[in-house]
Design a protein around this motif. Structure first.
Motif, PDB file in Angstrom:
ATOM      1  N   LYS A 107      11.819   7.807   1.671  1.00 35.74           N
ATOM      2  CA  LYS A 107      12.332   8.026   0.314  1.00 35.74           C
ATOM      3  C   LYS A 107      13.483   7.081  -0.004  1.00 35.74           C
ATOM      4  O   LYS A 107      13.532   6.484  -1.086  1.00 35.74           O
ATOM      5  CB  LYS A 107      12.787   9.475   0.191  1.00 35.74           C
ATOM      6  N   LYS A 114      12.393   0.301  -5.486  1.00 33.63           N
ATOM      7  CA  LYS A 114      11.914   0.601  -6.844  1.00 33.63           C
ATOM      8  C   LYS A 114      12.576  -0.296  -7.885  1.00 33.63           C
ATOM      9  O   LYS A 114      11.962  -0.679  -8.867  1.00 33.63           O
ATOM     10  CB  LYS A 114      12.190   2.061  -7.185  1.00 33.63           C
ATOM     11  N   GLU A 145       3.981  11.395  -0.911  1.00 36.05           N
ATOM     12  CA  GLU A 145       4.920  12.302  -1.584  1.00 36.05           C
ATOM     13  C   GLU A 145       6.111  11.534  -2.159  1.00 36.05           C
ATOM     14  O   GLU A 145       6.681  11.945  -3.170  1.00 36.05           O
ATOM     15  CB  GLU A 145       5.430  13.364  -0.611  1.00 36.05           C
ATOM     16  N   CYS A 146       6.475  10.442  -1.512  1.00 37.06           N
ATOM     17  CA  CYS A 146       7.609   9.624  -1.958  1.00 37.06           C
ATOM     18  C   CYS A 146       7.186   8.548  -2.959  1.00 37.06           C
ATOM     19  O   CYS A 146       8.003   7.728  -3.363  1.00 37.06           O
ATOM     20  CB  CYS A 146       8.287   8.980  -0.756  1.00 37.06           C
ATOM     21  N   GLY A 147       5.916   8.523  -3.332  1.00 35.59           N
ATOM     22  CA  GLY A 147       5.445   7.566  -4.332  1.00 35.59           C
ATOM     23  C   GLY A 147       4.940   6.251  -3.772  1.00 35.59           C
ATOM     24  O   GLY A 147       4.659   5.325  -4.526  1.00 35.59           O
ATOM     25  N   THR A 149       1.970   4.455  -2.286  1.00 39.72           N
ATOM     26  CA  THR A 149       0.534   4.700  -2.153  1.00 39.72           C
ATOM     27  C   THR A 149      -0.224   3.563  -1.478  1.00 39.72           C
ATOM     28  O   THR A 149      -1.358   3.740  -1.073  1.00 39.72           O
ATOM     29  CB  THR A 149      -0.102   4.956  -3.529  1.00 39.72           C
TER      30      THR A 149
END
Length: 168
Positions: A107, A114, A145-147, A149
């Motif tokens: 995360k 990001k 779950e943390c984005g 993929t």
């Protein structure tokens, strides 16, 4: 009348330009750019015996890679000193003792990446040959779950293939 000085070079002077300062400047610029270039590499744990694959692709850039090492279980004490109940480690071999630590690690890096718009965040999964897939599956689930993929499975090339990992 006296002698007039002409603006003509004497025979002793040549019309060649001294290139030494130009060469010095080129080398200084070269050194400046080499020193300031940031090489992003994926750190590898030498204790992991990676699997081989006959069909694999090469990772073009390490930008945005979240590296997680998955170790084999039930082999007693490993050479790096960690006990066999530790299944994961970060890219610098810091043990991740629980799914919560794993999630926090992924995360934090996903949030840091990001903000960067020039590359895509990927999970770079380095699994030991003796590791069970359940360790990798847990890492993939937590990353989702943390984005994160996109998953890259790191493998060694088989004897007749050149690339070093496959992006799936």
């Amino acid at each position: 009348m006296g002698k007039k000085k002409a603006n003509i070079a004497s025979d002793e002077e040549s019309g060649e330009m001294d290139m030494s300062p130009m060469i010095d400047m080129v080398f200084l610029l070269l050194i400046f750019f080499v020193v300031n270039a940031t090489a992003i590499t994926v750190k590898k744990d030498k204790n992991i015996q990676m699997p081989t694959a006959t069909s694999s692709g090469e990772v073009k850039s390490a930008n945005g890679c979240i590296v997680v090492n998955v170790y084999g279980e039930g082999e007693g004490k490993r050479p790096d000193g960690m006990s066999n109940d530790v299944r994961w480690a970060s890219d610098v071999s810091a043990p991740l003792n629980s799914p919560e630590e794993l999630k926090e690690y992924i995360k934090n890096l996903a949030e840091r990446f990001k903000d960067k718009q020039d590359f895509e965040t990927r999970l770079y999964l380095r699994g030991d040959q003796k590791a069970l897939f359940k360790g990798s599956r847990e890492v993939i689930r937590v990353a989702a779950e943390c984005g994160v993929t996109k998953v890259v499975f790191a493998v060694l090339p088989a004897k007749n293939s050149a690339p070093a990992s496959r992006e799936d």
